[in-house]
Motif scaffolding. Structure first.
Motif, PDB file in Angstrom:
ATOM      1  N   ARG A 171      22.691  44.780  20.807  1.00  0.00           N
ATOM      2  CA  ARG A 171      23.511  43.637  20.370  1.00  0.00           C
ATOM      3  C   ARG A 171      24.225  42.949  21.521  1.00  0.00           C
ATOM      4  NH1 ARG A 171      24.589  43.644  14.823  1.00  0.00           N
ATOM      5  NH2 ARG A 171      26.347  42.295  15.312  1.00  0.00           N
ATOM      6  N   ASN A 172      23.762  43.104  22.739  1.00  0.00           N
ATOM      7  CA  ASN A 172      24.515  42.536  23.867  1.00  0.00           C
ATOM      8  C   ASN A 172      24.575  41.012  23.801  1.00  0.00           C
ATOM      9  OD1 ASN A 172      24.928  45.106  24.883  1.00  0.00           O
ATOM     10  ND2 ASN A 172      23.015  45.093  26.069  1.00  0.00           N
ATOM     11  N   LYS A 173      23.431  40.353  23.585  1.00  0.00           N
ATOM     12  CA  LYS A 173      23.453  38.885  23.518  1.00  0.00           C
ATOM     13  C   LYS A 173      24.276  38.399  22.330  1.00  0.00           C
ATOM     14  CE  LYS A 173      18.973  38.189  23.505  1.00  0.00           C
ATOM     15  NZ  LYS A 173      18.400  39.536  23.709  1.00  0.00           N
ATOM     16  N   ARG A 174      24.171  39.137  21.228  1.00  0.00           N
ATOM     17  CA  ARG A 174      24.964  38.749  20.042  1.00  0.00           C
ATOM     18  C   ARG A 174      26.472  38.852  20.340  1.00  0.00           C
ATOM     19  NH1 ARG A 174      21.484  39.695  15.271  1.00  0.00           N
ATOM     20  NH2 ARG A 174      19.467  40.455  16.026  1.00  0.00           N
ATOM     21  N   SER A 175      26.868  39.957  20.975  1.00  0.00           N
ATOM     22  CA  SER A 175      28.293  40.142  21.293  1.00  0.00           C
ATOM     23  C   SER A 175      28.785  39.071  22.247  1.00  0.00           C
ATOM     24  CB  SER A 175      28.521  41.533  21.894  1.00  0.00           C
ATOM     25  OG  SER A 175      28.148  42.537  20.974  1.00  0.00           O
ATOM     26  N   ASP A 176      27.925  38.721  23.232  1.00  0.00           N
ATOM     27  CA  ASP A 176      28.335  37.661  24.163  1.00  0.00           C
ATOM     28  C   ASP A 176      28.507  36.332  23.432  1.00  0.00           C
ATOM     29  OD1 ASP A 176      28.295  39.458  26.199  1.00  0.00           O
ATOM     30  OD2 ASP A 176      26.268  38.932  26.889  1.00  0.00           O
ATOM     31  N   LEU A 177      27.579  36.015  22.527  1.00  0.00           N
ATOM     32  CA  LEU A 177      27.690  34.754  21.795  1.00  0.00           C
ATOM     33  C   LEU A 177      28.918  34.749  20.889  1.00  0.00           C
ATOM     34  CD1 LEU A 177      26.602  32.014  20.982  1.00  0.00           C
ATOM     35  CD2 LEU A 177      25.090  33.151  19.310  1.00  0.00           C
ATOM     36  N   ALA A 178      29.169  35.888  20.200  1.00  0.00           N
ATOM     37  CA  ALA A 178      30.357  35.966  19.339  1.00  0.00           C
ATOM     38  C   ALA A 178      31.630  35.831  20.161  1.00  0.00           C
ATOM     39  CB  ALA A 178      30.343  37.281  18.571  1.00  0.00           C
ATOM     40  N   SER A 179      31.672  36.452  21.345  1.00  0.00           N
ATOM     41  CA  SER A 179      32.864  36.348  22.201  1.00  0.00           C
ATOM     42  C   SER A 179      33.086  34.915  22.645  1.00  0.00           C
ATOM     43  CB  SER A 179      32.709  37.261  23.417  1.00  0.00           C
ATOM     44  OG  SER A 179      32.601  38.614  23.007  1.00  0.00           O
ATOM     45  N   ARG A 180      31.982  34.208  22.962  1.00  0.00           N
ATOM     46  CA  ARG A 180      32.147  32.812  23.371  1.00  0.00           C
ATOM     47  C   ARG A 180      32.665  31.951  22.218  1.00  0.00           C
ATOM     48  NH1 ARG A 180      27.182  33.816  26.043  1.00  0.00           N
ATOM     49  NH2 ARG A 180      26.033  32.673  24.431  1.00  0.00           N
ATOM     50  N   VAL A 181      32.186  32.247  20.998  1.00  0.00           N
ATOM     51  CA  VAL A 181      32.676  31.491  19.828  1.00  0.00           C
ATOM     52  C   VAL A 181      34.159  31.762  19.608  1.00  0.00           C
ATOM     53  CG1 VAL A 181      32.493  31.226  17.335  1.00  0.00           C
ATOM     54  CG2 VAL A 181      30.421  31.393  18.727  1.00  0.00           C
ATOM     55  N   VAL A 182      34.565  33.056  19.651  1.00  0.00           N
ATOM     56  CA  VAL A 182      35.985  33.397  19.435  1.00  0.00           C
ATOM     57  C   VAL A 182      36.854  32.780  20.519  1.00  0.00           C
ATOM     58  CG1 VAL A 182      37.630  35.301  19.385  1.00  0.00           C
ATOM     59  CG2 VAL A 182      35.446  35.510  18.183  1.00  0.00           C
ATOM     60  N   GLY A 184      36.206  30.116  22.274  1.00  0.00           N
ATOM     61  CA  GLY A 184      36.278  28.671  22.079  1.00  0.00           C
ATOM     62  C   GLY A 184      37.220  28.263  20.965  1.00  0.00           C
ATOM     63  N   VAL A 185      37.403  29.165  19.996  1.00  0.00           N
ATOM     64  CA  VAL A 185      38.325  28.852  18.894  1.00  0.00           C
ATOM     65  C   VAL A 185      39.762  29.200  19.264  1.00  0.00           C
ATOM     66  CG1 VAL A 185      38.944  29.418  16.522  1.00  0.00           C
ATOM     67  CG2 VAL A 185      36.543  29.090  17.136  1.00  0.00           C
ATOM     68  N   LEU A 186      39.958  30.336  19.945  1.00  0.00           N
ATOM     69  CA  LEU A 186      41.315  30.814  20.189  1.00  0.00           C
ATOM     70  C   LEU A 186      42.003  30.088  21.329  1.00  0.00           C
ATOM     71  CD1 LEU A 186      41.004  34.675  19.731  1.00  0.00           C
ATOM     72  CD2 LEU A 186      41.784  32.964  18.108  1.00  0.00           C
ATOM     73  N   LEU A 187      41.252  29.676  22.315  1.00  0.00           N
ATOM     74  CA  LEU A 187      41.905  28.984  23.436  1.00  0.00           C
ATOM     75  C   LEU A 187      42.656  27.735  22.997  1.00  0.00           C
ATOM     76  CD1 LEU A 187      39.387  29.356  26.422  1.00  0.00           C
ATOM     77  CD2 LEU A 187      41.634  30.425  26.117  1.00  0.00           C
ATOM     78  N   PRO A 188      42.065  26.902  22.129  1.00  0.00           N
ATOM     79  CA  PRO A 188      42.878  25.759  21.655  1.00  0.00           C
ATOM     80  C   PRO A 188      44.109  26.197  20.863  1.00  0.00           C
ATOM     81  CG  PRO A 188      40.539  25.347  21.271  1.00  0.00           C
ATOM     82  CD  PRO A 188      40.661  26.782  21.684  1.00  0.00           C
ATOM     83  N   GLN A 189      43.997  27.358  20.176  1.00  0.00           N
ATOM     84  CA  GLN A 189      45.161  27.814  19.399  1.00  0.00           C
ATOM     85  C   GLN A 189      46.335  28.156  20.309  1.00  0.00           C
ATOM     86  OE1 GLN A 189      44.249  30.953  16.671  1.00  0.00           O
ATOM     87  NE2 GLN A 189      42.756  29.739  15.508  1.00  0.00           N
ATOM     88  N   PHE A 190      46.042  28.713  21.492  1.00  0.00           N
ATOM     89  CA  PHE A 190      47.121  29.021  22.426  1.00  0.00           C
ATOM     90  C   PHE A 190      47.888  27.771  22.837  1.00  0.00           C
ATOM     91  CE2 PHE A 190      44.690  32.966  23.159  1.00  0.00           C
ATOM     92  CZ  PHE A 190      45.727  33.884  23.085  1.00  0.00           C
ATOM     93  N   ALA A 191      47.193  26.652  22.861  1.00  0.00           N
ATOM     94  CA  ALA A 191      47.864  25.390  23.185  1.00  0.00           C
ATOM     95  C   ALA A 191      48.483  24.752  21.956  1.00  0.00           C
ATOM     96  CB  ALA A 191      46.875  24.427  23.845  1.00  0.00           C
ATOM     97  N   ILE A 192      47.836  24.946  20.790  1.00  0.00           N
ATOM     98  CA  ILE A 192      48.325  24.290  19.572  1.00  0.00           C
ATOM     99  C   ILE A 192      49.603  24.946  19.065  1.00  0.00           C
ATOM    100  CG2 ILE A 192      47.770  23.913  17.133  1.00  0.00           C
ATOM    101  CD1 ILE A 192      44.878  23.446  17.959  1.00  0.00           C
ATOM    102  N   ILE A 193      49.682  26.284  19.126  1.00  0.00           N
ATOM    103  CA  ILE A 193      50.854  26.971  18.559  1.00  0.00           C
ATOM    104  C   ILE A 193      52.148  26.569  19.269  1.00  0.00           C
ATOM    105  CG2 ILE A 193      51.938  29.229  18.293  1.00  0.00           C
ATOM    106  CD1 ILE A 193      49.264  30.340  17.496  1.00  0.00           C
ATOM    107  N   PRO A 194      52.230  26.603  20.609  1.00  0.00           N
ATOM    108  CA  PRO A 194      53.477  26.105  21.236  1.00  0.00           C
ATOM    109  C   PRO A 194      53.756  24.646  20.901  1.00  0.00           C
ATOM    110  CG  PRO A 194      52.170  27.361  22.809  1.00  0.00           C
ATOM    111  CD  PRO A 194      51.299  27.147  21.614  1.00  0.00           C
ATOM    112  N   LEU A 195      52.680  23.835  20.852  1.00  0.00           N
ATOM    113  CA  LEU A 195      52.890  22.429  20.492  1.00  0.00           C
ATOM    114  C   LEU A 195      53.417  22.310  19.065  1.00  0.00           C
ATOM    115  CD1 LEU A 195      52.597  19.448  21.239  1.00  0.00           C
ATOM    116  CD2 LEU A 195      50.227  19.553  20.429  1.00  0.00           C
ATOM    117  N   ALA A 196      52.899  23.170  18.145  1.00  0.00           N
ATOM    118  CA  ALA A 196      53.388  23.141  16.761  1.00  0.00           C
ATOM    119  C   ALA A 196      54.855  23.556  16.694  1.00  0.00           C
ATOM    120  CB  ALA A 196      52.539  24.063  15.895  1.00  0.00           C
ATOM    121  N   VAL A 197      55.233  24.554  17.512  1.00  0.00           N
ATOM    122  CA  VAL A 197      56.643  24.972  17.536  1.00  0.00           C
ATOM    123  C   VAL A 197      57.536  23.826  17.984  1.00  0.00           C
ATOM    124  CG1 VAL A 197      58.289  26.529  18.634  1.00  0.00           C
ATOM    125  CG2 VAL A 197      56.073  27.401  17.874  1.00  0.00           C
TER     126      VAL A 197
END
Length: 494
Positions: A171-182, A184-197
């Motif tokens: 499952r190495n390629k699958r894990s790499d793809l899942a990590s890239r998806v997560v 890509g989703v979480l990095l904007p959240q790190f910026a959005i949450i302080p902005l939301a505060v």
């Protein structure tokens, strides 16, 4: 009955006062950010599961194609299962630099015909079909592996063996793809949450700005300005609070006006006996006749007694209005004991006018919750008024009874009070014309004030037994045990 404050309540209030003040802004901010911080880890878990599913889909399709391609190479020759590879198997199922690829063809007995024997068989029950490819997760050589498999029969004839075809991939390629998806989703959240505060902070600051303006408006008022705040100028959520505040300010203004009227009336009432006392003193100073001097001194003593009585009445009224008496000095009080004490105290005055002063209802012990000093003042004023206005040879009866709640009655044989004046006599300094008796006009107002503090009702009626007045005080029923009813109380209830 009067409200009672316990020691534990004092401690709690003190503790609250010593702590930091509550902040509406902080409470709203906490209730908005706390759920957000709580949901954030949950969103990470959900995102990771969704990313795994997304990563599995394309690789599962490729794995299923490999199983179908391998199944088409399986044939039956002389009753034996044969896999005819057009090229070396590893060329068909070659691995890449990220993952390891396994394949296996096994018969129904579990014997590996070709491929890797390390792939475990699926757990029964099996679904024997030649078309549907199924997936499962396994551990091969200590690595997480995705397995695609199907069951087929090489020959549709009767007795054709059941063959298991499996293709597995780490499952190495699958894990790499899942990590890239997560990621890509979480990095904007790190910026959005302080902005939301920050946005929530700014929004709340602007939202409570009308409260700050209201605070400034009230703070700029002069101490004497008790006019209402226009409810239309405040936010809708605060409007009920402002309406209650205006109502309190209106009651406060009424109380201040009543106090101002009381002070003016008290000053006027005090001026009369003091002026008479001064005149009598000046006449006595210039008097040389011993007999006239004695009469002047008698007038001085009489004026002094009236002034002292008026002062005592004013002090009693002020004490009845004091908040300290309302909050603290509250205890179970025996109404009969108070009546007996007041009757014994005023008996000499009644005896001096040949008035028959009696007390009834001593066989039933009634208790009310209240202030013993104020209750004694209430009974004393009623009995004193009855003795004062009852003529020579009359009678005054003080009665306690239970009629669903404690009742105190004072009955006299005096001239009575006209029905038109029965409500007016409770106003301060009001006196019935033509009574012929000196008084301050404060006795009955004191009675009503004390009765209201004890949540009791006061009524004045004509004496049903004849000429005179019947004053009745009905106290509220408390949690104290009600006394047993005697025959007189039963008759009163019926």
């Amino acid at each position: 009955m009067l409200p009672r404050r316990r020691k534990s309540e004092k401690t709690t209030v003190g503790a609250r006062r010593s702590g930091p003040p509550n902040s509406l802004f902080g409470e709203i901010l906490d209730w908005m950010l706390a759920p957000l911080l709580f949901l954030w880890p949950i969103s990470i878990i959900v995102t990771h599961n969704v990313a795994d599913n997304i990563a599995n889909q394309p690789y599962d399709l490729a794995l299923a194609d490999g199983v179908r391609a391998l199944s088409r190479l399986v044939t039956l020759a002389d009753g034996q299962v044969v896999v005819q590879f057009p090229a070396p198997p590893r060329a068909l199922f070659r691995a890449d630099q990220d993952d390891v690829l396994y394949f296996q063809v096994a018969d129904d007995a579990g014997t590996t015909i070709t491929g890797d024997a390390d792939i475990p068989r699926p757990m029964p029950p099996y679904l024997a079909t030649g078309e549907e490819v199924r997936f499962r997760d396994e551990i091969i050589h200590g690595e997480e592996t995705r397995v695609a498999y199907l069951f087929l029969r090489p020959d549709e004839g009767v007795g054709s063996p059941l063959v298991l075809v499996q293709v597995a991939e780490t499952r190495n390629k699958r894990s790499d793809l899942a990590s890239r998806v997560v990621t890509g989703v979480l990095l904007p959240q790190f910026a959005i949450i302080p902005l939301a505060v920050v946005l929530v902070w700014v929004g709340l600051s602007r939202g409570i700005a009308p409260l700050n303006r209201l605070q400034s408006l009230i703070r700029r008022r002069r101490p004497t300005d008790l006019s209402p705040v226009p409810p239309a100028s405040v936010p809708e959520e605060v409007r009920p609070l402002i309406i209650a505040f205006n109502d309190m300010m209106m009651r406060l203004e009424e109380n201040l006006q009543a106090q101002q009227r009381f002070i003016a009336d008290a000053a006027h009432q005090m001026r009369t006996p003091l002026t008479g006392l001064k005149m009598q003193t000046e006449l006595a100073l210039h008097e040389t006749d011993p007999e006239q001097l004695r009469l002047s001194l008698a007038h001085i003593a009489e004026s002094t007694e009236r002034a002292a009585h008026l002062i005592n009445q004013l002090l009693s009224l002020a004490r009845a209005e004091a908040s300290f008496e309302k909050l603290y000095a509250v205890e179970p009080v025996s109404l009969g004991a108070v009546v007996r004490e007041v009757a014994l105290d005023l008996f000499p005055r009644a005896q001096a006018k040949n008035i028959d002063l009696g007390a009834e209802g001593g066989e039933v012990e009634l208790q009310v919750e209240g202030n013993p000093v104020l209750l004694r003042e209430l009974v004393r004023n009623l009995v004193d008024n009855a003795i004062k206005y009852t003529p020579q040879g009359g009678h005054v009866t003080v009665r306690t009874r239970f009629a669903g709640s404690p009742v105190l009655e004072i009955e006299d044989s005096g001239p009575g009070i006209p029905e038109s004046d029965r409500e007016l006599v409770f106003e301060r300094f009001y006196r019935v014309l033509g009574s012929g008796v000196d008084g301050s006009g404060l006795g009955l107002p004191i009675v009503r004030e004390i009765a209201e503090l004890h949540r009791a009702s006061v009524t004045l009626d004509a004496n049903p037994a004849g000429q005179g007045t019947l004053a009745r005080i009905v106290f509220p029923r408390s949690h104290l045990q009600a006394p047993p009813l005697v025959q007189g109380d039963v008759d009163a209830l019926v």
